[in-house]
Design an enzyme around this catalytic site. Structure first.
Site, PDB file in Angstrom:
ATOM      1  N   THR B  74       1.968 -29.436  32.924  1.00 47.00           N
ATOM      2  CA  THR B  74       1.626 -29.862  31.394  1.00 47.00           C
ATOM      3  C   THR B  74       0.521 -30.931  31.281  1.00 47.00           C
ATOM      4  O   THR B  74      -0.202 -31.058  30.641  1.00 47.00           O
ATOM      5  CB  THR B  74       3.091 -30.319  30.634  1.00 47.00           C
ATOM      6  OG1 THR B  74       3.915 -28.987  30.869  1.00 47.00           O
ATOM      7  CG2 THR B  74       2.471 -30.704  29.188  1.00 47.00           C
ATOM      8  N   GLN B 180       0.825 -20.083  36.767  1.00 50.78           N
ATOM      9  CA  GLN B 180       1.276 -19.016  37.286  1.00 50.78           C
ATOM     10  C   GLN B 180       0.587 -17.935  38.207  1.00 50.78           C
ATOM     11  O   GLN B 180       1.493 -17.389  38.775  1.00 50.78           O
ATOM     12  CB  GLN B 180       1.898 -17.978  36.299  1.00 50.78           C
ATOM     13  CG  GLN B 180       2.835 -18.472  35.232  1.00 50.78           C
ATOM     14  CD  GLN B 180       4.376 -18.742  35.755  1.00 50.78           C
ATOM     15  OE1 GLN B 180       4.682 -18.280  36.938  1.00 50.78           O
ATOM     16  NE2 GLN B 180       5.182 -19.396  35.109  1.00 50.78           N
ATOM     17  N   SER B 200       0.948 -25.919  38.919  1.00 44.10           N
ATOM     18  CA  SER B 200       2.114 -26.982  38.902  1.00 44.10           C
ATOM     19  C   SER B 200       2.984 -26.574  40.379  1.00 44.10           C
ATOM     20  O   SER B 200       3.145 -25.453  40.571  1.00 44.10           O
ATOM     21  CB  SER B 200       3.138 -26.464  37.776  1.00 44.10           C
ATOM     22  OG  SER B 200       4.177 -27.237  37.724  1.00 44.10           O
ATOM     23  N   GLY B 201       3.498 -27.636  40.803  1.00 39.95           N
ATOM     24  CA  GLY B 201       4.249 -27.532  42.116  1.00 39.95           C
ATOM     25  C   GLY B 201       5.658 -26.555  42.159  1.00 39.95           C
ATOM     26  O   GLY B 201       5.598 -25.799  42.837  1.00 39.95           O
ATOM     27  N   CYS B 325      17.220 -15.692  20.044  1.00 43.82           N
ATOM     28  CA  CYS B 325      18.346 -16.316  20.456  1.00 43.82           C
ATOM     29  C   CYS B 325      18.377 -17.344  21.447  1.00 43.82           C
ATOM     30  O   CYS B 325      19.314 -18.311  21.592  1.00 43.82           O
ATOM     31  CB  CYS B 325      19.644 -15.284  20.470  1.00 43.82           C
ATOM     32  SG  CYS B 325      20.120 -14.454  18.923  1.00 43.82           S
TER      33      CYS B 325
END
Ligand SMILES: Cc1ncc(COP(=O)(O)O)c(C=O)c1O
Lengths: 283, 405
Positions: B74, B180, B200-201, B325
């Site tokens: 992020t 990803q 990202s790690g 949900c």
């Protein structure tokens, strides 16, 4: 993962009264596939004037399935008058509580019951022809919002969303919901507890706030001041207090000071957060 | 939790490789120096940080000097977009897609509220971009084009190398969220026009809380976090040495094993997917051709995702859902909605994401236990019997290649 009570888990994994009664005396259908949950309740009256059997079919999450199953348990053996007094709270309480975001599952149960009783009594199913649809995304009417708000003592838009789903989609009806709340609680002589914030008002972290303040001064404020031969410097940020120093021609012009810090404050409140207060420090 | 866990949620986070844990441990213990220190004790630690950087550079086909260590994917995403905007103050337009991770999407929505113009590109029913629309969206005043390499929910892979060329031709910075993709797809940044890339790690068998931002040499850059001179003044804050060493080790493992791992993972994924599709009224979400080898998003119509996940969870099987949900919101995931997945299916979507640690045995277990879970829920659902009677099923399943008119 949601925090479900053991009772919710039990009624989800081993629901009782699943299915549809043949030739039922009352049928209540609420919700839809598009909405993400739906419940069909059927019941049969006994000769003693009590509900002899009740069954459900539910499309939805674990709490929706558990709430529906419990509903059928709660109404069996009751007279219609007794059953009509059941509320979503009874369902939630029986389950040992529901996560607040899931309260709408218990409300769905109550609504199916009301619809089924109305069906039995040969009344028209109310909901949609009575009242105006406020939330287009989930088809929730003002009457329904009002009823659920009063029954559950709800004061904020967020609570209304948790209980009825209204306002949980495009969010464009938040103001309308707030108005309904303002009206009914004013009528009840009570004030809403908390004002809901508009969706753009997120809580900023300190770093985000500092950055935004810097960027806003740079982008929105400085160019305007420079055009008048002045300048501004950010000295410090202390909580919601923004300390600035004004330079150049501005600093000698006492008359414009008040309007100037007002201008800076307006810009910062617009682009950063509503709570900021601008104070000038002398260099 | 004594039960065995079958972990099929690797796009959410992945197991830290034992080799990575072992590589990190000394840096929680005796090797605690600050890499910025003047003494040898700290200097030795700095060497390990640089080794990690070199290993990551190798995996990406980049120069070590082009990599900045950050605190997460992020942060890398936010930093990249912020840098492009701040270093091109005259350009106030941003191009991205409707299916980005919130790390990009929410940042861009915020930009839009603050007076920037943002184009959110649509995708088709298979989750693909229309390249003509992409090209037309990029303008003279476009500061940055940010398009994810692979989608976390569906695994659909975007042609980012091609989009990077389009952006370059129009003078816009190109950034890709490759969180990803790294470790799952071969990447060689030298051969591309990509200016910035985030990773990202924790999606790569390193721990949570460490990421990388690649910034091509010559790309204008403004730091997001300001302070000390770490990372050559591009990201302040004392380096998270153990985690950086960890992500370096993970990069080394990925580089060495990617091909072999991927063929194994792909085979298991395909087996799982084919098995699930054999059930009635199921469909895959996303383009099955252009897709990560580990991801499979399947919708089970007329049932709701959270109930499926709970059923799986009771058996120790971990997966995710795009249903309303589970998200805390009341609507299905923004990715499935952008793709126009029908409601009958969107609420019943389950994402399985595999890793090299999964076994054939585990896939067999899931394939054995999934049908009863779905059948049970369908038996409770008021729509299932009706749908079967009225034959609504076929209508909801669009043929492959179907594009929303
Ligand atoms: C595509 C994508 N981008 C960004 C992120 C965020 O990464 P991190 O959790 O390290 O901040 C994720 C992970 O959830 C992701 O899947």
């Amino acid at each position: 993962m949601w925090e479900y009570t053991d009772k919710v888990k039990k009624y989800f994994t081993e629901p009782v009264n699943v299915g549809e009664i043949d030739n039922p005396d009352g049928v209540g259908e609420v919700g839809s596939l598009a909405c993400g949950d739906a419940l069909k309740l059927t019941f049969k009256m006994g000769e003693d004037g009590r509900i002899a059997d009740a069954k459900f079919q539910t499309f939805g999450c674990a709490s929706a399935i558990a709430s529906s199953s419990v509903l059928t348990e709660l109404i069996k053996g009751k007279t219609l008058e007794e059953a009509a007094k059941l509320t979503n709270k009874d369902i939630a309480d029986f389950l040992g509580g529901l996560p607040k975001e899931k309260m709408h599952c218990s409300v769905m149960g109550e609504e199916a019951l009301r619809a089924a009783i109305a069906d039995f009594r040969g009344e028209k199913v109310q909901e949609h022809d009575e009242g105006e649809v406020v939330c287009q995304c989930f088809g929730v009417t003002d009457k329904e919002i009002e009823r659920v708000a009063k029954a559950n003592d709800l004061h904020t838009v967020e609570e209304i969303t948790n209980y009825t789903k209204a306002g949980g989609g495009c969010e464009s009806c938040h103001e309308d919901i707030q108005q309904i709340l303002d009206r009914i609680w004013a009528e009840e002589g009570a004030k809403p507890k908390i004002e809901v914030k508009p969706p753009t008002q997120r809580k900023l972290t300190n770093i985000q706030k500092m950055k935004l303040i810097e960027e806003t001064l740079e982008r929105e404020v400085r160019p305007a001041l420079k055009a008048d031969g002045g300048d501004i410097e950010l000295i410090d940020i202390d909580g919601d207090k923004v300390l600035v120093s004004l330079r150049g021609t501005c600093s000698s012009c006492a008359a414009s000071q008040a309007t100037l810090s007002q201008f800076v404050q307006t810009k910062l409140r617009e682009f950063v957060t509503e709570d900021l207060v601008v104070e000038e420090v002398k260099p | 939790m004594s039960q065995r866990v079958i972990y099929l949620d690797n796009n959410a986070t992945s197991q830290v490789a034992p080799e990575v844990v072992a590589a990190m441990l000394p840096f929680f213990g005796e090797k605690y120096g600050n890499p910025s220190s003047m003494h040898t004790f700290g200097g030795l630690v700095a060497q390990h940080v640089e080794q990690a950087r070199a290993k990551m550079a190798e995996l990406l086909g980049a120069d070590p000097g082009e990599l900045i260590f950050t605190s997460c994917g992020t942060e890398s995403d936010n930093t990249a977009i912020h840098a492009a905007l701040m270093s091109h103050p005259d350009k106030r337009h941003v191009v991205t897609t409707r299916v980005e991770h919130p790390a990009v999407l929410n940042f861009c929505q915020d930009l839009a509220r603050r007076g920037y113009e943002v184009t959110f590109l649509p995708v088709d029913r298979q989750g693909r971009l229309d390249m003509e629309k992409v090209e037309n969206a990029i303008r003279e005043d476009t500061a940055i084009v940010s398009v994810m390499w692979a989608n976390n929910e569906t695994g659909v892979v975007f042609p980012v190398e091609e989009i990077a060329r389009l952006a370059k031709a129009k003078g816009a910075v190109f950034h890709t969220d490759a969180v990803q993709a790294v470790g799952k797809l071969p990447i060689n940044l030298k051969d591309t026009a990509i200016d910035m890339l985030s990773l990202s790690g924790h999606k790569l068998h390193a721990p949570k809380g460490v990421g990388v931002l690649y910034v091509r040499k010559g790309t204008r850059f403004v730091p997001y976090i300001k302070g000390g001179h770490q990372e050559h003044g591009r990201r302040a804050g004392t380096e998270n040495v153990p985690y950086i060493v960890g992500i370096g080790k993970a990069a080394e493992l990925a580089a060495a094993n990617m091909q072999e791992e991927n063929s194994k993972v792909r085979r298991l994924r395909d087996k799982l997917e084919d098995g699930l599709l054999a059930m009635e009224a199921t469909m895959v979400n996303g383009d099955r051709e252009q897709r990560l080898p580990n991801t499979c998003s399947v919708s089970f119509e007329y049932v709701e995702g959270e109930s499926i996940l709970l059923g799986l969870s009771d058996l120790g099987v971990c997966a995710s859902s795009g249903s309303a949900c589970t998200s805390g919101s009341l609507e299905p995931s923004h990715v499935l909605r952008a793709m126009g997945v029908p409601f009958t299916a969107a609420h019943g979507s389950i994402r399985f994401s595999l890793s090299v640690y999964n076994t054939e045995d585990e896939i067999d277990f899931v394939l054995e236990h999934m049908p009863p879970i779905i059948e049970r829920l369908r038996a409770i659902s008021p729509f299932w019997a009706k749908a079967k009677k009225e034959g609504l099923l076929a209508a909801a399943c669009q043929p492959p290649g179907y594009v929303e008119p």
